[in-house]
Design an enzyme around this catalytic site. Structure first.
Site, mmCIF file in Angstrom:
data_model
loop_
_atom_site.group_PDB
_atom_site.id
_atom_site.type_symbol
_atom_site.label_atom_id
_atom_site.label_comp_id
_atom_site.label_asym_id
_atom_site.label_seq_id
_atom_site.Cartn_x
_atom_site.Cartn_y
_atom_site.Cartn_z
ATOM 1 N N SER A 292 -7.432 2.953 -17.950
ATOM 2 C CA SER A 292 -8.749 3.247 -17.387
ATOM 3 C C SER A 292 -9.388 4.506 -17.942
ATOM 4 O O SER A 292 -10.571 4.760 -17.716
ATOM 5 C CB SER A 292 -8.655 3.346 -15.858
ATOM 6 O OG SER A 292 -7.820 4.422 -15.494
ATOM 7 N N LYS B 148 -11.127 5.848 -6.571
ATOM 8 C CA LYS B 148 -11.771 6.670 -7.601
ATOM 9 C C LYS B 148 -13.144 7.155 -7.148
ATOM 10 O O LYS B 148 -13.518 8.313 -7.376
ATOM 11 C CB LYS B 148 -11.886 5.881 -8.902
ATOM 12 C CG LYS B 148 -10.544 5.605 -9.573
ATOM 13 C CD LYS B 148 -10.698 4.711 -10.791
ATOM 14 C CE LYS B 148 -9.348 4.457 -11.460
ATOM 15 N NZ LYS B 148 -9.460 3.545 -12.618
ATOM 16 N N PRO C 192 2.655 4.835 1.117
ATOM 17 C CA PRO C 192 3.368 5.179 2.365
ATOM 18 C C PRO C 192 2.417 5.778 3.400
ATOM 19 O O PRO C 192 1.482 6.495 3.055
ATOM 20 C CB PRO C 192 4.397 6.219 1.904
ATOM 21 C CG PRO C 192 4.541 6.028 0.427
ATOM 22 C CD PRO C 192 3.217 5.546 -0.051
ATOM 23 N N GLY D 126 0.198 2.504 7.629
ATOM 24 C CA GLY D 126 0.235 1.690 8.848
ATOM 25 C C GLY D 126 0.713 0.270 8.653
ATOM 26 O O GLY D 126 0.413 -0.596 9.479
ATOM 27 N N LYS D 127 1.476 -0.003 7.604
ATOM 28 C CA LYS D 127 1.908 -1.385 7.325
ATOM 29 C C LYS D 127 2.846 -1.906 8.415
ATOM 30 O O LYS D 127 2.658 -3.002 8.936
ATOM 31 C CB LYS D 127 2.597 -1.437 5.949
ATOM 32 C CG LYS D 127 1.696 -1.020 4.801
ATOM 33 C CD LYS D 127 2.374 -1.171 3.449
ATOM 34 C CE LYS D 127 3.500 -0.181 3.252
ATOM 35 N NZ LYS D 127 3.077 1.218 3.235
ATOM 36 N N THR D 128 3.859 -1.112 8.757
ATOM 37 C CA THR D 128 4.827 -1.567 9.763
ATOM 38 C C THR D 128 4.201 -1.624 11.154
ATOM 39 O O THR D 128 4.445 -2.560 11.927
ATOM 40 C CB THR D 128 6.051 -0.626 9.775
ATOM 41 O OG1 THR D 128 6.589 -0.532 8.457
ATOM 42 C CG2 THR D 128 7.119 -1.148 10.713
ATOM 43 N N GLY E 68 0.819 -1.206 0.000
ATOM 44 C CA GLY E 68 0.000 0.000 0.000
ATOM 45 C C GLY E 68 0.849 1.250 0.000
ATOM 46 O O GLY E 68 2.073 1.190 0.138
#
Length: 782
Positions: free
Chosen positions: A689, A732, A366, A369-371, A364
């Site tokens: 798209s 979108k 930056p 909240g991944k870490t 995802g």
């Protein structure tokens, strides 16, 4: 013959000389009575030697003032030198000459005579002969005594040299013979040569000998100390070996304390049997080695690493699904799918003891909240947490370690981190896996394949350890901003979990629940010092940040907190309260940085609103098309990428195949050019798209019919007019909602992607699902 040579030299020594060739030399001073070999290479010097050989073999040798000067002039050459006789001369193939000369007497240069091929000088003898007085006799004896001490201490000078002084009565000659065997600096040797008075020469020589004797005494003292230490080490080693042998004969253990400690650590580590056997074998090798051997330190470090790893240590999982869910909710807002997947893993882990750890990959933008989710997983499981950043790593040895043969070798980051955690089942986060590099030192991503494969990582092999280590109980989590740079083989081992960008509502809740309390504490404030209204936070989100995550939002909140802290510190009032309303946000954060994308206010021919996905979330995209007289060219501007340009060409071909149905003149492509422009030309745009958006804009321009600005669309177009699904639907739709779009047109196959869109937004927008361009044209009113 020897007598004849001696008589000749004696005649030359007393011969009256008025003009001779001059040979300038570097790094050497020739004294009378010295026989010295020299290598001569400069052209002028070789010419001077040839001139001397043609006449009486006599040449004046003078030392250069600066040895670095390659081509000396008279000013660079000392004024006093030694008249010498060339005993031997040998010409070498490279043009240089090797000579053997003997110093005869001191001479002073009166002046340089005209000569282009070599230096020729007028000379005069340096008077210095004096009678032998009692004072000189005493001085000679003192110098001889010091010189004898010097020869006895210095092993580099043969004792036979003392025999040459026997029978030398003349003080000047006596001094010159001794100087030739002393390591005196070049400048000091030249001073001794220029010292005409024998008394002055002997006094200087006495001081030099005293100084050299002191230096030699210190050298001798240092050498004895070093030899004593080395002797002691060798003696201790031999005594230790003898002691071991005696103790072995008596049946006792004779190991040193260090070896005993290492043996105890190896036993306590509870390694697998084959690895323990290897460690004990290395320990036996260590016992046999000399303590100062370089290999001793290598083996000791290796055994320290083996004994320090948690072969049998692991934390006990405390799996409580309700508690884990509570922790995840406490630490993070939103991320529903991510939390569900983690809870599913915990539930299965509770039911199955020997479950292979999954390899999750959080992908995802930056700041989403991944870490920090990895930390929450570790906290909910009660496990240790390890984070290793892979950004910029190009050396494979960083992952797998170095071979022990290299100086300073260490295990890779995986083994280092496991040892630091002292647990074989931590939660291990590999951050920024998409930022790994590749160069001549190897491919680090390939080194990760074994570690991140549940079928193989039960026997992970580190180059330094050279024994397998079980990583199957480690819960590996990787993070990436995009999966595109990750190699296919590595991607295949990962279970990808998408981290979507946050909606404005989610950012608001995150700011209120997490960011504001965190920044207040970091700046020494509390909720009584600073109050931010909901409209103010929304304005900060809309006009001061443009991102999918919340990092910049946190920075802006920190900016306001710093200003509040400054006001409190300046007025020294802890009870001072700062209220941030929507209207005074610019007062603290400055002018608005980002204008929100807004829909067009009125209908316009050839202008259609599209929807785009960016790393900072979704955005609306205006496509402008105009028809101008020409020869059927399609002009594309606005930094369109290759895929987007191909979509525009496909849209044009579709229009040409359906001119009758669309109400477009059949031969429009022969008489007109179509120019398509996507505003914000400085920003690169790509992807399929925008296909239906570009087609609709062209039809609008060709039929002179406008499209409502309340309609936005996204989808890929084919030559047959089919509308294909695209990605980034949630982002979108959120962008369309922010721009107050009322209707969205998309492929019917994208209907399933609306599950992630908040229900309150779904109610405010009308969705029209289409299968082909005919449906799009009907909805657009063309």
């Amino acid at each position: 013959m020897a007598q004849n040579m001696a008589k000749k030299i004696e005649r030359d020594r007393n011969k009256v000389v008025e003009a001779v060739p001059l040979l300038p030399v570097r790094d050497v001073v020739i004294f009378p009575y010295m026989v010295v070999p020299l290598l001569v290479g400069r052209l002028k010097s070789v010419n001077a030697l040839e001139e001397a050989m043609l006449h009486d073999r006599l040449i004046l040798i003078c030392t250069q003032k600066d040895p670095k000067v390659e081509e000396p002039v008279p000013e660079d050459i000392s004024g006093i030198g030694t008249l010498s006789e060339i005993l031997q001369l040998l010409k070498l193939p490279d043009g240089t000459a090797k000579i053997l000369v003997e110093g005869l007497r001191r001479m002073r240069v009166k002046g340089y005579l005209p000569s282009d091929r070599f230096f020729r000088v007028g000379v005069e003898d340096v008077a210095g002969g004096v009678g032998r007085t009692p004072e000189l006799e005493a001085l000679m004896r003192a110098v001889q005594e010091q010189f004898e001490k010097y020869v006895n201490i210095n092993p580099r000078i043969p004792p036979e040299i003392l025999g040459t002084l026997i029978g030398v009565d003349e003080p000047g000659r006596f001094a010159d013979i001794i100087v030739g065997h002393l390591p005196v600096k070049l400048q000091d040797r030249q001073k001794l040569l220029e010292a005409v008075n024998p008394k002055e020469r002997l006094e200087t020589l006495f001081g030099v000998l005293k100084s050299e004797l002191e230096i030699l005494s210190l050298e001798d003292k240092i050498q004895k100390k070093v030899l004593t230490k080395i002797g002691k080490v060798q003696k201790d080693y031999y005594l230790n070996e003898q002691l071991k042998a005696i103790q072995e004969e008596l049946g006792e253990k004779g190991e040193s304390n260090d070896v005993e400690v290492l043996r105890k650590q190896i036993k306590e580590a509870k390694m697998p049997q084959d690895i323990e056997e290897k460690a004990l074998k290395e320990l036996e090798r260590l016992k046999q080695l000399f303590p100062l051997s370089p290999e001793t330190a290598v083996i000791r470090n290796y055994l320290d690493w083996l004994a320090g790893l948690p072969w049998s240590k692991e934390t006990e999982d405390k799996i409580d699904i309700d508690k884990a869910e509570k922790i995840l909710e406490e630490d993070h807002y939103g991320l529903k799918k991510v939390k569900e997947r983690i809870l599913e893993y915990l539930a299965v882990r509770k039911l199955v003891d020997r479950m292979k750890g999954p390899i999750l990959c959080f992908v995802g933008p930056p700041g989403t909240g991944k870490t920090s989710v990895g930390k929450s997983i570790a906290r909910s499981l009660g496990r240790k947490f390890i984070r290793v950043s892979l950004g910029g790593i190009r050396d494979e040895a960083e992952i797998r370690g170095h071979r022990r043969t290299y100086v300073g070798a260490l295990p890779g980051r995986i083994i280092q981190s496991i040892r630091k955690a002292q647990s074989k089942n931590p939660v291990f986060v590999f951050d920024e896996i998409d930022k790994l590099g590749v160069d001549f030192r190897g491919d680090p991503s390939s080194a990760l394949l074994e570690a991140l494969d549940p079928e193989q990582n039960n026997s992970f092999s580190d180059n330094y350890l050279e024994v397998p280590f079980d990583l199957s109980k480690v819960m590996f989590i990787t993070t990436a901003n995009t999966l595109f740079p990750v190699p296919a083989a590595l991607r295949d081992r990962l279970e990808v979990i998408e981290f979507p960008g946050y909606t404005d509502e989610e950012k608001l809740h995150i700011a209120q629940r997490f960011l504001i309390p965190k920044e207040l504490e970091a700046h020494g404030l509390n909720k009584d010092n600073l109050e931010m209204s909901k409209p103010a936070l929304l304005r900060i989100i809309h006009e001061y940040t443009k991102e999918a995550g919340v990092r910049n939002l946190e920075r802006e909140i920190a900016n306001i907190c710093r200003k509040a802290a400054k006001n409190i510190a300046r007025k020294d009032e802890r009870s001072l309260k700062l209220r941030i309303a929507e209207s005074n946000v610019p007062k603290y954060l400055g002018p608005v940085r980002f204008e929100r994308s807004k829909k067009e206010q009125k209908k316009d021919i050839g202008v259609v609103t599209g929807l785009a996905w960016t790393e900072a979330g979704g955005d609306i995209l205006l496509a402008e098309a105009v028809v101008i007289p020409g020869k059927g060219q399609l002009l594309l501007t606005g930094q369109m990428g290759e895929v987007m340009q191909e979509s525009a060409k496909a849209a044009l071909s579709y229009i040409r195949s359906r001119t009758g149905m669309l109400g477009v003149k059949k031969d429009f492509y022969k008489k007109y050019d179509i120019h398509i422009h996507v505003p914000m030309g400085a920003i690169p745009k790509d992807g399929p798209s925008a296909g239906i958006t570009l087609a609709t804009a062209m039809v609008s321009a060709l039929t002179k019919k406008p499209v409502s600005p309340d309609i936005a669309m996204t989808g890929e177009i084919t030559l047959r007019g089919r509308v294909l699904p695209v990605g980034g639907i949630k982002e979108k739709v959120l962008a369309a909602h922010r721009a107050e779009i009322k209707t969205i047109i998309m492929s019917s196959e994208n209907k399933k992607d609306l599950e992630d869109v908040p229900k309150n937004i779904m109610k405010q927008i009308k969705f029209r699902f289409v299968k082909n361009m005919d449906d799009v044209m009907k909805i657009a009113g063309l």
